[in-house]
Scaffold this active site. Structure first.
Site, PDB file in Angstrom:
ATOM      1  N   ASP A  33      14.988  50.981  58.513  1.00  0.00           N
ATOM      2  CA  ASP A  33      14.576  51.582  57.250  1.00  0.00           C
ATOM      3  C   ASP A  33      14.813  53.184  57.415  1.00  0.00           C
ATOM      4  O   ASP A  33      14.132  53.734  58.411  1.00  0.00           O
ATOM      5  CB  ASP A  33      13.192  51.245  56.880  1.00  0.00           C
ATOM      6  CG  ASP A  33      13.032  51.695  55.344  1.00  0.00           C
ATOM      7  OD1 ASP A  33      13.058  52.705  55.112  1.00  0.00           O
ATOM      8  OD2 ASP A  33      12.545  50.684  54.812  1.00  0.00           O
ATOM      9  N   ILE A  34      15.415  53.743  56.790  1.00  0.00           N
ATOM     10  CA  ILE A  34      15.598  55.362  56.784  1.00  0.00           C
ATOM     11  C   ILE A  34      14.428  56.147  56.438  1.00  0.00           C
ATOM     12  O   ILE A  34      14.380  57.246  56.952  1.00  0.00           O
ATOM     13  CB  ILE A  34      16.897  55.736  55.673  1.00  0.00           C
ATOM     14  CG1 ILE A  34      17.397  56.764  56.276  1.00  0.00           C
ATOM     15  CG2 ILE A  34      16.388  55.738  54.313  1.00  0.00           C
ATOM     16  CD1 ILE A  34      18.873  57.224  55.654  1.00  0.00           C
ATOM     17  N   GLN A  96       9.431  47.524  44.226  1.00  0.00           N
ATOM     18  CA  GLN A  96      10.991  47.183  44.756  1.00  0.00           C
ATOM     19  C   GLN A  96      11.607  48.540  44.397  1.00  0.00           C
ATOM     20  O   GLN A  96      11.840  48.943  43.127  1.00  0.00           O
ATOM     21  CB  GLN A  96      11.393  46.074  44.419  1.00  0.00           C
ATOM     22  CG  GLN A  96      13.005  45.710  44.855  1.00  0.00           C
ATOM     23  CD  GLN A  96      13.599  44.502  44.376  1.00  0.00           C
ATOM     24  OE1 GLN A  96      13.188  43.756  43.689  1.00  0.00           O
ATOM     25  NE2 GLN A  96      14.618  44.005  45.127  1.00  0.00           N
ATOM     26  N   HIS A 102      15.407  42.113  50.321  1.00  0.00           N
ATOM     27  CA  HIS A 102      15.224  42.640  51.791  1.00  0.00           C
ATOM     28  C   HIS A 102      13.824  42.434  52.199  1.00  0.00           C
ATOM     29  O   HIS A 102      12.984  42.281  51.397  1.00  0.00           O
ATOM     30  CB  HIS A 102      15.601  43.945  51.914  1.00  0.00           C
ATOM     31  CG  HIS A 102      14.858  45.088  50.833  1.00  0.00           C
ATOM     32  ND1 HIS A 102      15.373  45.106  49.642  1.00  0.00           N
ATOM     33  CD2 HIS A 102      13.693  45.804  51.132  1.00  0.00           C
ATOM     34  CE1 HIS A 102      14.406  45.861  49.155  1.00  0.00           C
ATOM     35  NE2 HIS A 102      13.469  46.277  49.945  1.00  0.00           N
ATOM     36  N   PHE A 103      13.600  42.062  53.272  1.00  0.00           N
ATOM     37  CA  PHE A 103      12.279  41.947  53.941  1.00  0.00           C
ATOM     38  C   PHE A 103      12.057  43.054  54.885  1.00  0.00           C
ATOM     39  O   PHE A 103      12.962  43.437  55.679  1.00  0.00           O
ATOM     40  CB  PHE A 103      12.297  40.607  55.063  1.00  0.00           C
ATOM     41  CG  PHE A 103      11.908  39.323  54.203  1.00  0.00           C
ATOM     42  CD1 PHE A 103      13.046  38.596  53.426  1.00  0.00           C
ATOM     43  CD2 PHE A 103      10.651  38.731  54.131  1.00  0.00           C
ATOM     44  CE1 PHE A 103      12.858  37.370  52.747  1.00  0.00           C
ATOM     45  CE2 PHE A 103      10.545  37.526  53.197  1.00  0.00           C
ATOM     46  CZ  PHE A 103      11.594  36.965  52.672  1.00  0.00           C
ATOM     47  N   HIS A 104      10.953  43.780  54.989  1.00  0.00           N
ATOM     48  CA  HIS A 104      10.627  44.840  55.707  1.00  0.00           C
ATOM     49  C   HIS A 104       9.772  44.032  57.009  1.00  0.00           C
ATOM     50  O   HIS A 104       9.149  43.145  56.667  1.00  0.00           O
ATOM     51  CB  HIS A 104       9.421  45.872  55.049  1.00  0.00           C
ATOM     52  CG  HIS A 104       9.909  46.237  53.778  1.00  0.00           C
ATOM     53  ND1 HIS A 104      10.320  47.859  53.883  1.00  0.00           N
ATOM     54  CD2 HIS A 104      10.056  45.813  52.730  1.00  0.00           C
ATOM     55  CE1 HIS A 104      10.617  48.213  52.555  1.00  0.00           C
ATOM     56  NE2 HIS A 104      10.568  47.105  51.737  1.00  0.00           N
TER      57      HIS A 104
END
Ligand code: DGP
Length: 142
Positions: A33-34, A96, A102-104
């Site tokens: 994740d950025i 979101q 997506h899953f974190h």
């Protein structure tokens, strides 16, 4: 609203935007994740076009959650001493912001601020280093 193929994660999947990729499988992509909430914050996405958990096919979801489990186990190894949060948001109302499912997967320590998302972009070197740690831990799982 329908799936927008111009969303950021679709562009990463097509190789149009760069990402610190941890693992690229037939059906999923795992990358950093950025805007990490913590060191090692990774995202796991399906290659199937789906905005959220409601739209994804069961088959793609099974493959995705299996990969999420694998990345969570690797994260535990790569970032010892942390719990691992697995978070998935559906809809802007839920927070979101990128509309490709997506899953974190977030290493989380006692005393952390448990609000969602970091607010400072990580530097390239730390993203690359954390991606390497996760890659190594995935290799060790095999
Ligand atoms: P969510 O709010 O659950 O939709 O989370 C989207 C996450 O995606 C957020 O934590 C920041 C991250 N993100 C946004 N843009 C990019 C990008 O261009 N590259 C990467 N690697 N992550 C991004």
């Amino acid at each position: 609203m329908s799936y927008d193929p111009a969303n950021i994660f679709a562009r990463i999947l097509r190789g149009e935007l760069p990402a610190h990729v941890v693992e690229d499988t037939e059906h999923t992509l795992t990358f950093m994740d950025i805007m990490p909430k913590a060191n090692g914050h990774a995202l796991v996405i399906p290659k199937e076009d789906a905005r959220n958990i409601y739209e994804v096919s069961d088959d793609a979801l099974h493959k995705l959650i299996t990969q999420v489990k694998r990345v969570a186990k690797a994260s535990q190894r790569a970032f010892p001493g942390n719990g691992i949060r697995v978070i998935q948001l559906n809809g802007s109302e839920a927070g979101q912001s990128v509309f490709h499912l997506h899953f974190h997967v977030i290493p989380s320590a006692d005393g952390m601020n448990f609000g969602f998302h970091g607010d400072v972009a990580a530097d390239e070197a730390s993203l690359a280093e954390h991606a390497e740690r996760l890659k190594q831990a995935l290799i060790e799982l095999d």
